[in-house]
Design an enzyme around this catalytic site. Structure first.
Site, PDB file in Angstrom:
ATOM      1  N   TYR A  35      24.139   4.424  -5.037  1.00 18.34           N
ATOM      2  CA  TYR A  35      23.593   3.829  -6.254  1.00 18.34           C
ATOM      3  C   TYR A  35      24.697   3.294  -7.141  1.00 18.34           C
ATOM      4  CZ  TYR A  35      24.802   7.875  -9.244  1.00 18.34           C
ATOM      5  OH  TYR A  35      25.466   8.842  -9.949  1.00 18.34           O
ATOM      6  N   LYS A 150      29.511   6.901  -3.961  1.00 13.19           N
ATOM      7  CA  LYS A 150      28.532   7.129  -5.042  1.00 13.19           C
ATOM      8  C   LYS A 150      27.147   7.343  -4.441  1.00 13.19           C
ATOM      9  CE  LYS A 150      27.408   5.355  -9.667  1.00 13.19           C
ATOM     10  NZ  LYS A 150      27.644   6.552 -10.474  1.00 13.19           N
ATOM     11  N   GLU A 182      36.486  16.125 -12.505  1.00 10.34           N
ATOM     12  CA  GLU A 182      35.874  15.176 -13.431  1.00 10.34           C
ATOM     13  C   GLU A 182      34.714  15.865 -14.132  1.00 10.34           C
ATOM     14  OE1 GLU A 182      34.292  11.839 -11.122  1.00 10.34           O
ATOM     15  OE2 GLU A 182      33.874  13.185  -9.455  1.00 10.34           O
ATOM     16  N   LEU A 207      34.899  10.328  -8.280  1.00 12.83           N
ATOM     17  CA  LEU A 207      34.362   8.969  -8.194  1.00 12.83           C
ATOM     18  C   LEU A 207      35.365   8.022  -8.847  1.00 12.83           C
ATOM     19  CD1 LEU A 207      31.806   7.359  -7.333  1.00 12.83           C
ATOM     20  CD2 LEU A 207      31.252   7.291  -9.761  1.00 12.83           C
TER      21      LEU A 207
END
Ligand code: PLP
Length: 284
Positions: A35, A150, A182, A207
């Protein structure tokens, strides 16, 4: 969800209540889907090229037999922004390997990928959280090891966000081998005593944020010092400032970690400045 939106499903623009995807879709059965979320400000798509480039990479990493046509995808995004009258908000895109009889093996390449897009109206620029700053808690990073792709496997980030909320915080910073990877849905940064911006380097552990790339480039243009390296929660607690970046939050200050104030516990000047620089660049 209030008024009925027009969404996109496999070539058709339909009211959301009429949009359907097969129960055999591998996105649904295996999280076999990728996505992107693109911000919209003033009706304009932000960093669209970056999102399409990352989508192509995600598709390639999973050997999905899907064509990613930048011009076609831009057209769909723009059509949805227009049909749903989005001045500020987000466009969500999901691409799955498609529907096939349930099997762990990928189906042969004749399956048709499923492409779904929808919009969300959201005040992304005048976000009150940017004035207040966010409280985060640290939690173990229990996601899989290919966080550079992702995918829609977002259950652990969702669980971590629930745990953060249960602890009275806004979000979690995830920790692996003693180092922050993260946030649940954003890249994480600290500002050291000498004003250096520190964020983890790119690898499979995080990411590769589109906003991260834009903000680091703007920071360097502004003459700020940037270091891409890991940091611990203790270093973060002792930092002058902390913040996160994402397509939906832009630059978002963090004012406490595990209950400890960062700096004096208010929004830091560098985070404020970077948010300003980023918003100015969007408007340009
Ligand atoms: N890291 C994770 C785990 C994310 O889910 C996101 C955004 O959804 C980001 C970082 C930020 O990436 P971007 O700036 O491309 O939105």
């Amino acid at each position: 969800m209030s008024e009925e939106r027009i969404v996109y499903v496999n070539g058709n623009y339909v009211p959301e209540s009429e949009a359907t995807v097969s129960v055999f879709d591998r996105g649904f059965l295996f999280a076999d889907a990728v996505y992107e979320v693109t911000a919209v400000v003033g009706g304009k798509l932000i960093d669209f090229d970056g999102h399409v480039t990352r989508l192509k990479r995600s598709v390639a990493e999973l050997s999905m037999p899907a064509e990613v046509d930048e011009a076609k995808l831009r057209g769909i995004h723009e059509e949805l922004v227009s049909r749903n009258d989005i001045d500020e908000g987000l466009v969500y895109l999901q691409l799955t390997r498609g529907a096939a009889d349930r099997d762990f093996l990928y189906p042969d390449t004749s399956t048709t990928p499923t492409l779904v897009l929808f919009t969300q109206k959201k005040a992304v620029v005048e976000n009150p959280a940017a004035e207040r700053g966010m409280a985060v808690v640290s939690l173990p990073d229990l996601r899989w090891d290919r966080r550079d792709i992702k995918t829609v496997q977002l259950l652990y980030p969702s669980m971590a966000k629930m745990e953060a909320k249960a602890q009275g915080a806004d979000d979690a910073w995830l920790v692996e081998d003693g180092m922050v990877t993260e946030a649940t849905s954003a890249n994480a940064y600290i500002v050291t005593g000498d004003g250096t911006i520190v964020t983890r380097g790119l690898s499979n552990a995080i990411l590769h944020g589109i906003t991260r790339r834009a903000v680091l480039a703007l920071a360097e243009e502004a003459g700020l010092k940037v270091e891409e390296r890991g940091f611990t929660i203790d270093e973060a607690k002792a930092a002058r400032e902390a913040f996160v970046t994402s397509a939906s939050a832009f630059v978002m200050p963090v004012v406490s970690i595990d209950g400890a104030k960062i700096g004096d516990g208010s929004v830091g000047p560098l985070a404020r400045r970077l948010r300003g620089i980023y918003l100015e660049a969007l408007a340009a």
